[in-house]
Design a protein around this motif. Structure first.
Motif, PDB file in Angstrom:
ATOM      1  N   GLY A   1       0.809  -1.213   0.000  1.00  0.00           N
ATOM      2  CA  GLY A   1       0.000   0.000   0.000  1.00  0.00           C
ATOM      3  C   GLY A   1       0.843   1.264   0.000  1.00  0.00           C
ATOM      4  N   MET A   2       1.964   1.212  -0.722  1.00  0.00           N
ATOM      5  CA  MET A   2       2.877   2.354  -0.773  1.00  0.00           C
ATOM      6  C   MET A   2       3.273   2.668  -2.205  1.00  0.00           C
ATOM      7  SD  MET A   2       5.637   1.578   2.185  1.00  0.00           S
ATOM      8  CE  MET A   2       5.218   0.613   3.600  1.00  0.00           C
ATOM      9  N   THR A   3       3.590   3.938  -2.399  1.00  0.00           N
ATOM     10  CA  THR A   3       4.176   4.324  -3.672  1.00  0.00           C
ATOM     11  C   THR A   3       5.646   3.918  -3.657  1.00  0.00           C
ATOM     12  OG1 THR A   3       4.948   6.491  -2.931  1.00  0.00           O
ATOM     13  CG2 THR A   3       2.667   6.361  -3.763  1.00  0.00           C
ATOM     14  N   ARG A   4       6.280   4.074  -4.795  1.00  0.00           N
ATOM     15  CA  ARG A   4       7.699   3.734  -4.910  1.00  0.00           C
ATOM     16  C   ARG A   4       8.526   4.496  -3.876  1.00  0.00           C
ATOM     17  NH1 ARG A   4      10.982   4.559 -10.544  1.00  0.00           N
ATOM     18  NH2 ARG A   4      12.934   3.623  -9.864  1.00  0.00           N
ATOM     19  N   TRP A   5       8.298   5.804  -3.736  1.00  0.00           N
ATOM     20  CA  TRP A   5       9.102   6.626  -2.840  1.00  0.00           C
ATOM     21  C   TRP A   5       8.722   6.429  -1.387  1.00  0.00           C
ATOM     22  CZ3 TRP A   5      13.513   7.674  -4.583  1.00  0.00           C
ATOM     23  CH2 TRP A   5      13.694   7.878  -5.942  1.00  0.00           C
ATOM     24  N   GLN A   6       7.452   6.172  -1.112  1.00  0.00           N
ATOM     25  CA  GLN A   6       7.053   5.855   0.257  1.00  0.00           C
ATOM     26  C   GLN A   6       7.758   4.573   0.709  1.00  0.00           C
ATOM     27  OE1 GLN A   6       2.813   5.671  -0.403  1.00  0.00           O
ATOM     28  NE2 GLN A   6       2.459   7.600   0.696  1.00  0.00           N
ATOM     29  N   HIS A   7       7.751   3.586  -0.177  1.00  0.00           N
ATOM     30  CA  HIS A   7       8.401   2.319   0.134  1.00  0.00           C
ATOM     31  C   HIS A   7       9.902   2.515   0.311  1.00  0.00           C
ATOM     32  CE1 HIS A   7      10.189  -1.629  -0.598  1.00  0.00           C
ATOM     33  NE2 HIS A   7       9.082  -2.096  -0.035  1.00  0.00           N
ATOM     34  N   PHE A   8      10.515   3.312  -0.537  1.00  0.00           N
ATOM     35  CA  PHE A   8      11.951   3.584  -0.447  1.00  0.00           C
ATOM     36  C   PHE A   8      12.304   4.155   0.925  1.00  0.00           C
ATOM     37  CE2 PHE A   8      15.431   6.622  -0.677  1.00  0.00           C
ATOM     38  CZ  PHE A   8      16.451   5.837  -1.208  1.00  0.00           C
TER      39      PHE A   8
END
Length: 68
Positions: A14-21
């Motif tokens: 449930g995250m965007t690429r940058w949130q996950h990063f």
């Protein structure tokens, strides 16, 4: 640029690429900090008796709370 597996993982998280990063970087920092304290504990057991365990539990609790 990202594989299907990567995209699926982020979708499941449930995250965007940058949130996950940034989420992963924060976890890495917490674990590195805990590892340093474990080394100190190895030489002087009176210090940081439960720091690493507490840190890992907190990380897992945060992970479980995100899933709810």
């Amino acid at each position: 640029m990202l594989s299907k597996e990567c995209k699926l993982h982020m979708e499941e998280a449930g995250m965007t690429r940058w949130q996950h990063f940034w989420h992963a970087i924060k976890i890495a920092y917490k674990l590195e900090k805990a590892a340093t304290r474990v080394v100190i504990h190895a030489f002087a057991p009176r210090f940081y008796k439960t720091y690493a365990t507490d840190t890992m539990r907190n990380i897992l609790d945060e992970h479980d709370n995100r899933k709810k």
